[in-house]
Design a protein around this motif. Structure first.
Motif, short mmCIF file in Angstrom:
data_model
loop_
_atom_site.label_atom_id
_atom_site.label_comp_id
_atom_site.label_asym_id
_atom_site.label_seq_id
_atom_site.Cartn_x
_atom_site.Cartn_y
_atom_site.Cartn_z
N PRO A 116 -33.70 -39.76 -47.63
CA PRO A 116 -33.63 -39.91 -46.16
C PRO A 116 -33.75 -41.36 -45.70
CG PRO A 116 -35.08 -38.09 -46.78
CD PRO A 116 -34.76 -38.83 -48.04
N SER A 117 -34.36 -42.21 -46.56
CA SER A 117 -34.53 -43.62 -46.18
C SER A 117 -33.19 -44.33 -45.98
CB SER A 117 -35.35 -44.35 -47.24
OG SER A 117 -34.70 -44.31 -48.51
N LEU A 118 -32.10 -43.79 -46.55
CA LEU A 118 -30.80 -44.42 -46.33
C LEU A 118 -30.40 -44.36 -44.86
CD1 LEU A 118 -28.68 -43.22 -49.41
CD2 LEU A 118 -30.14 -45.23 -49.19
N GLY A 119 -30.98 -43.44 -44.13
CA GLY A 119 -30.70 -43.34 -42.70
C GLY A 119 -31.25 -44.48 -41.88
N HIS A 120 -32.05 -45.38 -42.50
CA HIS A 120 -32.62 -46.54 -41.79
C HIS A 120 -31.77 -47.79 -41.94
CE1 HIS A 120 -36.63 -44.33 -42.76
NE2 HIS A 120 -36.04 -43.82 -41.68
N LEU A 121 -30.67 -47.70 -42.68
CA LEU A 121 -29.85 -48.88 -42.95
C LEU A 121 -28.87 -49.09 -41.79
CD1 LEU A 121 -29.15 -48.21 -46.76
CD2 LEU A 121 -30.83 -49.77 -45.76
N HIS A 122 -29.32 -49.87 -40.80
CA HIS A 122 -28.53 -50.04 -39.58
C HIS A 122 -27.22 -50.79 -39.83
CE1 HIS A 122 -32.02 -48.56 -37.47
NE2 HIS A 122 -32.78 -49.54 -37.96
N HIS A 123 -27.18 -51.62 -40.88
CA HIS A 123 -25.98 -52.41 -41.14
C HIS A 123 -24.99 -51.69 -42.06
CE1 HIS A 123 -27.56 -56.04 -39.21
NE2 HIS A 123 -28.72 -55.82 -39.84
#
Length: 1012
Positions: A116-123
Motif C-alpha cells: 500500500p505504501s506505493l500509493g504515497h508516491l506522488h511523482h
C-alpha cells in the motif's frame, strides 16, 4: 556597528540555510539508498545476479536498474528490473522513494501483496508489475496523481476494480487476474484514458453507459468476463476506438447496422463466442482500416456481405460456427471481392450453411493465405481448382462436405502444407502419390470417402506425419510396411476398407504409435509378435478381419494399453496371462474367435463389464462372474503334475549343478569361501555365462579406448562377444574398492528375477579369476547406443556423438519420464517383491536406439520381499544407510534415515524437474537452502515458462496449431509434469505420492499431450 551586526546575522542565516540544504540532500540520498537495500533484502532469489552491483563499494545511483536525477540532490527517479527472474516480495520500503517516477518490475516471480505504501508516491508516472504472482487486492493509488500507466496483468489479484484511480491515467491493463464485481462507471471521469484492458477476469454486469463520455479511448478489451446484455450502446459514441475485444462473453441480440459508420477507425473487432444474431452489418466495410475481424461462434444469419473485399487491410477473417448462407452465385460474390484483400492470411467460413460449388475466384485470394477452412458446409462439385493458386497454404480444411471426383495430383506441389482434412466427402480415385512431396505434413485426414486402389508406399517418406486417417474407403492391398517406419507416426486409422495381406513385422518400429485401427478389413495371417514393441500404444482395434494363430503374449508388455479389440477373427490357442497385467486396460474384446483353455483370473478378467469373450466355445474357468464351465480335471491334474516335476526334479537338479559349478570355481581360485552367498541372475540359454578370457577378448583386454563409463565401484567397457557377435556393455567391478563386492551381490540379486522393458537388459555374468589369479566379477548388459540421460541433457549442440538436443524435444522428454516411472513402478510394486534402487540419477538412465529409457545400476539396491506391504509409505526396506548421490538423495536419507520406496520417489522427482528445467540439482544457484524442488515450487504454476529449458521455451514459441494452440497445450503439459515432480519431492516421505500413482498420472499427461 548596526550594519556589521546585520551583516553577521545575514551570514549566519545563510550558513544555516546551506547546512540545512546539505543535510536535507544527504538525508534524502541516504533514505533512498537504505530503501533500495531493504528492497534487496526481500529478494530470495536472484538467478541473473541483477543485484550484484547493489553493494557498499558502488554509489547507489550506479546500481543496476537504478536511475537518479542529474541535479543535486541525486534522488532515485526510476527502478527498472524487468525480466530478471527475481523471486521474493516487493518491499514496502519502495514507498520511501519519494522522487520515484517509474517503477518497472514485470516478468519476475514476485509474490505477496502490492505494498500500500506505493500509493504515497506522488511523482510516480508508470507502474509495471505484470507477469508476476502477486496476490491480494489492488491498493489505493488515488494519491499517485501523476500516474499515467498502470500495468498489473497476469497476476493473482482479487477484489473489485479500483473505483478511485488517478485522473491522468492513459493506460490501464488488469487482464488475466481474478478480479470480481462490476466495471465501475467512474472510469469515465478519467478523460485522458486511451487504453482499458481487463480481459479474463470475473467481472459481471454490463459495460456502463457512462463509457460514452470517453474522449480519447482507442482500445477497449473487456472479453473473457461475464458481461451480458446486448451490444454496448455506449461504444457507438466512441468514434476514436481502434480495437475492441468483447469475445467470450454473454452478449446477445442484434448488432446495429450502423456499427461501421459509428466506428470508422476500427482496426480490430473480436466478438467471437457470444450469442449475437441477425445479419453481419454491411456498414463494417466503412471501417476500412480493419485488419482482424473475428465474429465466429455466434448465431449470425444471412449472406456474407459482397462488399467485404473493401476491407483492403484484412489479414484475419473468421466467420466460422454461425448460420451464414450462400446458395446462389450472388451469395458467393463475397469470394470475388475478397481478392482485394491482398494481405489476407487466415480465412475460415467453416461450420455454416454454404452450398454449391466453390467459385473459381477462390484462386484469386491472397498468395499470403496460410489457413483456409471450408469444412462442415454443404459444398459440392469437384475439388476446388482455385486452391492451386494458393502456394503458401499451411492448413487446408474441406471436411464434412459433398465434394466429388479425384483429388488432383498438383496438390503435392503445395509443399508448405502441414495439415490436410478431407474427411467425410465423396472423393474417388487414387490417393495422389504426390502427397509424398509434402515433407512438412503432420496430419492427413481422408476418412469416409470413396478412395480406391492401394495406400501409396511413398507416404512412408512423410517423416513428420503424426496422423494417417483413411478409414471408411475402398482401399485394398496390404498396408505398406514403410508407414511403420515414420518416426513421428502416432495414429493409424484404416478401418472399414478392403485391405488384405498380412500385417508386416515392421509394425514394431512405430515406437510413438498410440492408436491403430484396422477393423473391418480382410487382413490375414498371424498378429506379429513385434506388436509388443509398440510401447506407446493405447488402443488396438483389429476386429472383423481374418487374423489367425495365437494372440502374442508380447501385447501384455504394452503397459499403457486401454483398449484391445481382437473380436471376429480366427484366433486360436489360449488367452495370454500377460493381458491380466495391463493395469490401464479398460476394454478387452476377444469374442467370436476359436480361443481355448483356461481364462486368466487377474486384472481385467475380474471385470465382467469390460470383458467380452463370447463365441469362444473352448474357453473354461476364469472368475465365477463369467459363468463359464470349469476346466477338465485331466487338464488340472496335468498342470499340477508339471508343477510337481518342476518342484521335485528340475529345481533340485539345477541347484545341484549350480553347487558343483560354485565348488569348481572355488577350487580353481584357491581362495577362501566368502560369507556372502552369490545368486547370479537367470540369464537364460541364449547367453550362457562367459569366462574372463572371453570378456577380455571382447573388450580388447579392457582397453581404455573401450572405456565408456566409470562409477564408484566399477568401470564399464564396450565389448563385442565373439560367439554371438553381440555388442555389449561389460561392467567390471573394482573389487579392491571397499563395498564393490557387496555392490556386485546386490546387483545380481536385483537382476535375478526382474524383467521389464524399461530396465537395462542383463545378458550374463562372470564370477571367476583374472589372468593374475585375482577375483574377477563382471556383469554383461545389452549396449545402449544413445548413452545416458545425463550426457544427453548436458552435451553441447555441436556434439555429434549425441546428435544434439533435438532428440529430447518436449514429447520425447515426456516419454523418457514415463519410461523411468514405469521402471520404478515395476521395481516397487511388482509381485517379485519390493526393490528400492537407492541411486537413481540421470547417469543411471540409459537410452537405446529408439530413445527408450532404461534404468540401470542396481549396485546399491535394497530389498523387501513382502509385496503385501503398503508401498507408498516410508517403512524401512533396509536399515543400511544409503550413500546415493548428492542432489538426488531424499532428505531423510541424507541424515542417516532408513531407505524406503519413498526415497526412490524423491530421486525420481528431482530427475523429472531436472529433465524439464535442465539444471543439475548441484548447480551453483542451488544453495542456502534453495533446491531444485524449491526453485520449481517458487515459480509454480504461472512462471514455469521462465525456468524451463530455453530450448523448450523456443519450441513452444514456434508452435502454430489451431484451434487450441500447441503452445497452450505444451504449457499445460509442462505445468502438469512439474506438479508431479513437486508431489514426488515433498520434504517428508509420508507426503509423497507412490510410484504407482505417479506413473498413472504421467501416462495420463502423456496421453493428453500426444493426442488431440
Amino acid at each position: 556597528m548596526k550594519i556589521i551586526a546585520i551583516g553577521q546575522f545575514l551570514f549566519v542565516l545563510m550558513a544555516c540555510s546551506v547546512v540545512q540544504m546539505i543535510s536535507n540532500s544527504l538525508y534524502g540520498n541516504e533514505t533512498d539508498r537504505l530503501s533500495l537495500l531493504e528492497f534487496k533484502k526481500a529478494i530470495r532469489l536472484d538467478p541473473q545476479q541483477a543485484l550484484m552491483s547493489w553493494n557498499e563499494s558502488t554509489y547507489f545511483c550506479s546500481w543496476e536498474g537504478v536511475l537518479c536525477r542529474m541535479r543535486s540532490p541525486h534522488r532515485v527517479i526510476s527502478l527498472n528490473l524487468t525480466n530478471r527472474g527475481l523471486v521474493g516480495q516487493i518491499s514496502p520500503s519502495l514507498g520511501n522513494l519519494t522522487f520515484l517516477r517509474h517503477l518497472h518490475l514485470p516478468i519476475n516471480s514476485f509474490t505477496g501483496e502490492i505494498p500500500p505504501s506505493l500509493g504515497h508516491l506522488h511523482h510516480l508516472q508508470t507502474l509495471y508489475l505484470s507477469n508476476n504472482s502477486l496476490q491480494g487486492m489492488i491498493p489505493n493509488l488515488a494519491n499517485c496523481s501523476n500516474l499515467t500507466v498502470l500495468e498489473l496483468y497476469r497476476n493473482n489479484l482479487v477484489g473489485q476494480f479500483p473505483e478511485d484511480l488517478p485522473h491522468r491515467l492513459q493506460r490501464i491493463q488488469l487482464s488475466y487476474n481474478n478480479l470480481t464485481g462490476h466495471i465501475p462507471a467512474s472510469l469515465s471521469n478519467i478523460s485522458t484514458l486511451n487504453q482499458l484492458l481487463c480481459v479474463s477476469n470475473n467481472f459481471i454486469g454490463n459495460i456502463p453507459d457512462e463509457f460514452a463520455m470517453f474522449p480519447v479511448l482507442q482500445t477497449l478489451y473487456v472479453g473473457g468476463n461475464k458481461i451480458g446484455g446486448g451490444f454496448p450502446e455506449a461504444i457507438f459514441n466512441l468514434s476514436t476506438l481502434l480495437r475492441i475485444n468483447i469475445a467470450f462473453s454473454d452478449l446477445s441480440g442484434k448488432i446495429s447496422p450502423n456499427l461501421g459508420n459509428s466506428l470508422p477507425n476500427l482496426e480490430l473487432l473480436q466478438l467471437d463466442y457470444n450469442f449475437f444474431q441477425g445479419n453481419i452489418p454491411y456498414s463494417l466495410v466503412n471501417a476500412s482500416n480493419l485488419y482482424e475481424l473475428d465474429i465466429s461462434s455466434n448465431n449470425f444469419t444471412g449472406a456474407i456481405p459482397n462488399s467485404i473485399g473493401k476491407l483492403f487491410k484484412l489479414s484475419w477473417l473468421n466467420l466460422e460456427f454461425n448460420e451464414l448462407e450462400a446458395r446462389s452465385k450472388q451469395d458467393w460474390g463475397f469470394m470475388i471481392s475478397l481478392a482485394n484483400c491482398t494481405e489476407l492470411e487466415i480465412l475460415s467460413i467453416a461450420y455454416n450453411h454454404l452450398e454449391g460449388r466453390v467459385p473459381n475466384s477462390l484462386g484469386n485470394l491472397s498468395v499470403h493465405l496460410l489457413h483456409l477452412f471450408l469444412g462442415n458446409n454443404k459444398l459440392s462439385g469437384g475439388f476446388p481448382s482455385g486452391i492451386k493458386n494458393l502456394p503458401n497454404l499451411v492448413y487446408l480444411g474441406l471436411e464434412a462436405n459433398q465434394f466429388t471426383g479425384v483429388v488432383p495430383n498438383w496438390l503435392g506441389s503445395l509443399n508448405g502444407l502441414q495439415g490436410i482434412d478431407f474427411d467425410k466427402n465423396k472423393f474417388t480415385g487414387f490417393i495422389p502419390a504426390s502427397f509424398a512431396n509434402l515433407s512438412q505434413l503432420g496430419f492427413l485426414y481422408l476418412g469416409s470417402n470413396k478412395f480406391s486402389d492401394q495406400i501409396p508406399p511413398s507416404l512412408g517418406k512423410l517423416q513428420m506425419l503424426q496422423v494417417l486417417s483413411i478409414f471408411d474407403n475402398n482401399l485394398h492391398g496390404s498396408i505398406p510396411e514403410e508407414i511403420f517406419s515414420i518416426p513421428s507416426i502416432m495414429r493409424i486409422e484404416l478401418s472399414f476398407n478392403n485391405l488384405d495381406g498380412q500385417l508386416h513385422a515392421d509394425i514394431g518400429k512405430a515406437k510413438q504409435l498410440t492408436k491403430i485401427q484396422l477393423s473391418s478389413n480382410k487382413i490375414f495371417g498371424e498378429i506379429p509378435n513385434t506388436l509388443g514393441d509398440c510401447e506407446s500404444l493405447e488402443s488396438i482395434e483389429f476386429d472383423s478381419n481374418l487374423f489367425s494363430g495365437n494372440i502374442p503374449a508380447s501385447v501384455g508388455l504394452i503397459s499403457g494399453l486401454k483398449v484391445i479389440n481382437f473380436s471376429h477373427n480366427n484366433l486360436t490357442g489360449p488367452i495370454p496371462s500377460s493381458l491380466g497385467n495391463l493395469s490401464y486396460l479398460e476394454q478387452l474384446d476377444l469374442s467370436f474367435n476359436h480361443l481355448s483353455g483356461e481364462i486368466p483370473e487377474k486384472g481385467i478378467f475380474k471385470n465382467g463389464t469390460a470383458l467380452r469373450i463370447e463365441g469362444n466355445n473352448e474357453l473354461c474357468g476364469g472368475p465365477p462372474d463369467l459363468h463359464l464351465r470349469t476346466c477338465s480335471i485331466m487338464a488340472s491334474v496335468s498342470s499340477k503334475h508339471k508343477k510337481s516335476i518342476i518342484l521335485k526334479v528340475i529345481i533340485p537338479v539345477v541347484s545341484i549343478l549350480s553347487l558343483i559349478i560354485a565348488i569348481t570355481i572355488v577350487f580353481l581360485s584357491r581362495r577362501k569361501l566368502k560369507k556372502q552367498s552369490l545368486l547370479l541372475p537367470s540369464f537364460g540359454i541364449e547367453f550362457p555365462k562367459v569366462s574372463f578370457n572371453e570378456l577380455a577378448r571382447a573388450t580388447e583386454s579392457f582397453s581404455t579406448s573401450n572405456l565408456i563409463g566409470r562409477g564408484r565401484f566399477s568401470s564399464v567397457y564396450l565389448g563385442k562377444l565373439i560367439q554371438d557377435n553381440n555388442v555389449v556393455a561389460v561392467k567390471v567391478f573394482s573389487l579392491e574398492t571397499r563395498g564393490a563386492h557387496k555392490s556386485f551381490i546386490a546387483e545380481c540379486n536385483a537382476l535375478r528375477n526382474v524383467r521389464h522393458r524399461n530396465l537395462v537388459p542383463s545378458l550374463t555374468a562372470c564370477s571367476s579369476i583374472d589372468s593374475n589369479g585375482n577375483d574377477f566379477k563382471a556383469l554383461v548388459y545389452k549396449f545402449m547406443p544413445q548413452g545416458d540421460l545425463h550426457k544427453l541433457l548436458y552435451s553441447t549442440i555441436d556434439d555429434d556423438e549425441t546428435s544434439n538436443l533435438n532428440l529430447i524435444r518436449l514429447a520425447k522428454r515426456i516419454s523418457i519420464v514415463v519410461d523411468v516411472s514405469d521402471a520404478l513402478e515395476y521395481l516397487h510394486h511388482s509381485n517379485q517383491g519390493t526393490i528400492v534402487h537407492c541411486d537413481l540419477k540421470p547417469s543411471n538412465i540409459l537410452l537405446d536406439d529408439n530413445m527408450v529409457a532404461h534404468v540401470g545400476d542396481f549396485g546399491l539396491a535394497r530389498f523387501k520381499i513382502d509385496p503385501s506391504t503398503s508401498l507408498g509409505d516410508s517403512n524401512s526396506i533396509s536399515s543400511l544407510a544409503i550413500k546415493g548421490t548428492i542432489g538426488y538423495v531424499a532428505p531423510e536419507c541424507a541424515v542417516g534415515g532408513q531407505v524406503s520406496t519413498a526415497s526412490d520417489v524423491y530421486s525420481f522427482g528431482v530427475i523429472l524437474l531436472e529433465i524439464f528445467i535442465r539444471r543439475r540439482p548441484t548447480d551453483d544457484m542451488f544453495q542456502d537452502g534453495l533446491t531444485i524442488a524449491k526453485y520449481a515450487e517458487i515459480n509454480f504454476p504461472d512462471r514455469i515458462l521462465e525456468i524451463v529449458d530455453p530450448q523448450l521455451q523456443e519450441e513452444l514459441v514456434l508452435c502454430q496449431e489451431t484451434p487450441i494452440t500447441a503452445k497452450e497445450k505444451g504449457v499445460h503439459c509442462l505445468r502438469s509434469m512439474l506438479n508431479i515432480g513437486l508431489c514426488c519431492t515433498k520434504p517428508t516421505p509420508s507426503e509423497r505420492i507412490s510410484m504407482q500413482e505417479a506413473a498413472a498420472k504421467l501416462h495420463g499427461i502423456k496421453d493428453a499431450y500426444l493426442t488431440e
